[in-house]
Design a protein around this motif. Structure first.
Motif, PDB file in Angstrom:
ATOM      1  N   GLN A  52      43.996  58.950  12.434  1.00  0.00           N
ATOM      2  CA  GLN A  52      44.404  59.916  11.407  1.00  0.00           C
ATOM      3  C   GLN A  52      43.363  61.034  11.284  1.00  0.00           C
ATOM      4  OE1 GLN A  52      45.472  58.095   7.639  1.00  0.00           O
ATOM      5  NE2 GLN A  52      46.291  56.314   8.704  1.00  0.00           N
ATOM      6  N   GLU A  53      42.089  60.644  11.314  1.00  0.00           N
ATOM      7  CA  GLU A  53      40.999  61.611  11.195  1.00  0.00           C
ATOM      8  C   GLU A  53      40.990  62.577  12.387  1.00  0.00           C
ATOM      9  OE1 GLU A  53      37.696  63.565   9.652  1.00  0.00           O
ATOM     10  OE2 GLU A  53      39.026  62.141   8.674  1.00  0.00           O
ATOM     11  N   LEU A  54      41.170  62.057  13.598  1.00  0.00           N
ATOM     12  CA  LEU A  54      41.207  62.914  14.792  1.00  0.00           C
ATOM     13  C   LEU A  54      42.381  63.880  14.731  1.00  0.00           C
ATOM     14  CD1 LEU A  54      40.327  60.709  17.902  1.00  0.00           C
ATOM     15  CD2 LEU A  54      39.123  62.704  17.022  1.00  0.00           C
ATOM     16  N   ARG A  55      43.540  63.390  14.312  1.00  0.00           N
ATOM     17  CA  ARG A  55      44.715  64.261  14.228  1.00  0.00           C
ATOM     18  C   ARG A  55      44.533  65.330  13.153  1.00  0.00           C
ATOM     19  NH1 ARG A  55      49.574  59.823  14.797  1.00  0.00           N
ATOM     20  NH2 ARG A  55      49.700  59.859  17.078  1.00  0.00           N
ATOM     21  N   ARG A  56      43.838  64.973  12.096  1.00  0.00           N
ATOM     22  CA  ARG A  56      43.650  65.901  10.977  1.00  0.00           C
ATOM     23  C   ARG A  56      42.584  66.956  11.298  1.00  0.00           C
ATOM     24  NH1 ARG A  56      44.008  62.241   7.228  1.00  0.00           N
ATOM     25  NH2 ARG A  56      41.905  61.471   7.521  1.00  0.00           N
ATOM     26  N   ASN A  57      41.428  66.513  11.813  1.00  0.00           N
ATOM     27  CA  ASN A  57      40.280  67.405  11.958  1.00  0.00           C
ATOM     28  C   ASN A  57      39.837  67.697  13.384  1.00  0.00           C
ATOM     29  OD1 ASN A  57      39.931  67.665   9.122  1.00  0.00           O
ATOM     30  ND2 ASN A  57      39.048  65.623   9.099  1.00  0.00           N
ATOM     31  N   THR A  86      38.016  72.021  16.899  1.00  0.00           N
ATOM     32  CA  THR A  86      38.318  71.302  15.668  1.00  0.00           C
ATOM     33  C   THR A  86      39.343  72.109  14.871  1.00  0.00           C
ATOM     34  OG1 THR A  86      36.581  72.415  14.422  1.00  0.00           O
ATOM     35  CG2 THR A  86      35.967  70.353  15.553  1.00  0.00           C
ATOM     36  N   THR A  87      39.934  71.489  13.885  1.00  0.00           N
ATOM     37  CA  THR A  87      40.882  72.181  13.019  1.00  0.00           C
ATOM     38  C   THR A  87      40.197  73.369  12.344  1.00  0.00           C
ATOM     39  OG1 THR A  87      42.100  70.146  12.665  1.00  0.00           O
ATOM     40  CG2 THR A  87      42.427  71.885  11.045  1.00  0.00           C
ATOM     41  N   GLU A  88      38.947  73.189  11.950  1.00  0.00           N
ATOM     42  CA  GLU A  88      38.184  74.256  11.305  1.00  0.00           C
ATOM     43  C   GLU A  88      38.009  75.454  12.255  1.00  0.00           C
ATOM     44  OE1 GLU A  88      33.640  74.611   9.840  1.00  0.00           O
ATOM     45  OE2 GLU A  88      34.744  72.890   9.021  1.00  0.00           O
ATOM     46  N   GLN A  89      37.709  75.183  13.520  1.00  0.00           N
ATOM     47  CA  GLN A  89      37.548  76.257  14.499  1.00  0.00           C
ATOM     48  C   GLN A  89      38.881  76.967  14.762  1.00  0.00           C
ATOM     49  OE1 GLN A  89      35.837  73.567  17.417  1.00  0.00           O
ATOM     50  NE2 GLN A  89      33.942  74.765  17.461  1.00  0.00           N
ATOM     51  N   ILE A  90      39.960  76.199  14.794  1.00  0.00           N
ATOM     52  CA  ILE A  90      41.291  76.782  15.002  1.00  0.00           C
ATOM     53  C   ILE A  90      41.643  77.690  13.827  1.00  0.00           C
ATOM     54  CG2 ILE A  90      43.765  76.257  15.149  1.00  0.00           C
ATOM     55  CD1 ILE A  90      42.912  73.652  16.653  1.00  0.00           C
ATOM     56  N   ASP A  91      41.390  77.210  12.623  1.00  0.00           N
ATOM     57  CA  ASP A  91      41.661  78.024  11.433  1.00  0.00           C
ATOM     58  C   ASP A  91      40.826  79.299  11.424  1.00  0.00           C
ATOM     59  OD1 ASP A  91      43.529  76.163  10.600  1.00  0.00           O
ATOM     60  OD2 ASP A  91      42.188  75.175   9.170  1.00  0.00           O
TER      61      ASP A  91
END
Length: 134
Positions: A52-57, A86-91
């Motif tokens: 879940q953590e990998l899919r989220r972040n 990471t999701t943060e980098q994508i955002d």
């Protein structure tokens, strides 16, 4: 006569791909073993916290990064993105909206439009009644 059902297994890389996660970010026990079809189904049905953590972040593999950015994998490469993000980098990339990302999104939109046009054309062709052949 008895039939033996062999357990179908896959390499961790294949399982990670099916789960949409970056293999190198998974736990060591996942990376070092083999994954049965039943285990894969269990991971998909009831993902553990690490999944879940990998899919989220993230970090996310290229196909997931491309999908989240709305571009192709080749478009990522043209934009110089070759590493998992990471999701943060994508955002952050979405916020910055660099010129290459805008261009690749436009290209991807054109590809989708063309695919839809061809699909519609083929559907129309398949619906037309065929006359007698001479």
């Amino acid at each position: 006569m008895t039939s033996h059902q062999t357990t179908q297994t896959m390499k961790p890389a294949t399982a990670a791909k099916k789960l949409g996660v970056y293999l190198e970010a998974t736990p060591a026990e996942f990376q070092e073993g083999v994954v049965s079809r039943a285990e894969l189904n269990a991971l998909q049905a009831d993902p553990p916290e690490w999944l879940q953590e990998l899919r989220r972040n993230g970090p996310h593999p290229r196909p997931v990064v491309a999908a989240k950015l709305g571009v192709s994998i080749a478009g990522l490469a043209r934009g110089g993105v070759t590493d998992p993000l990471t999701t943060e980098q994508i955002d952050a990339l979405k916020q910055e909206s660099p010129e290459w990302l805008q261009r690749e999104r436009a290209t991807q939109a054109d590809v989708r439009k063309e695919a839809a046009r061809i699909k519609e054309k083929n559907a129309e062709r398949d619906e037309k009644p065929r006359g007698p052949r001479s």
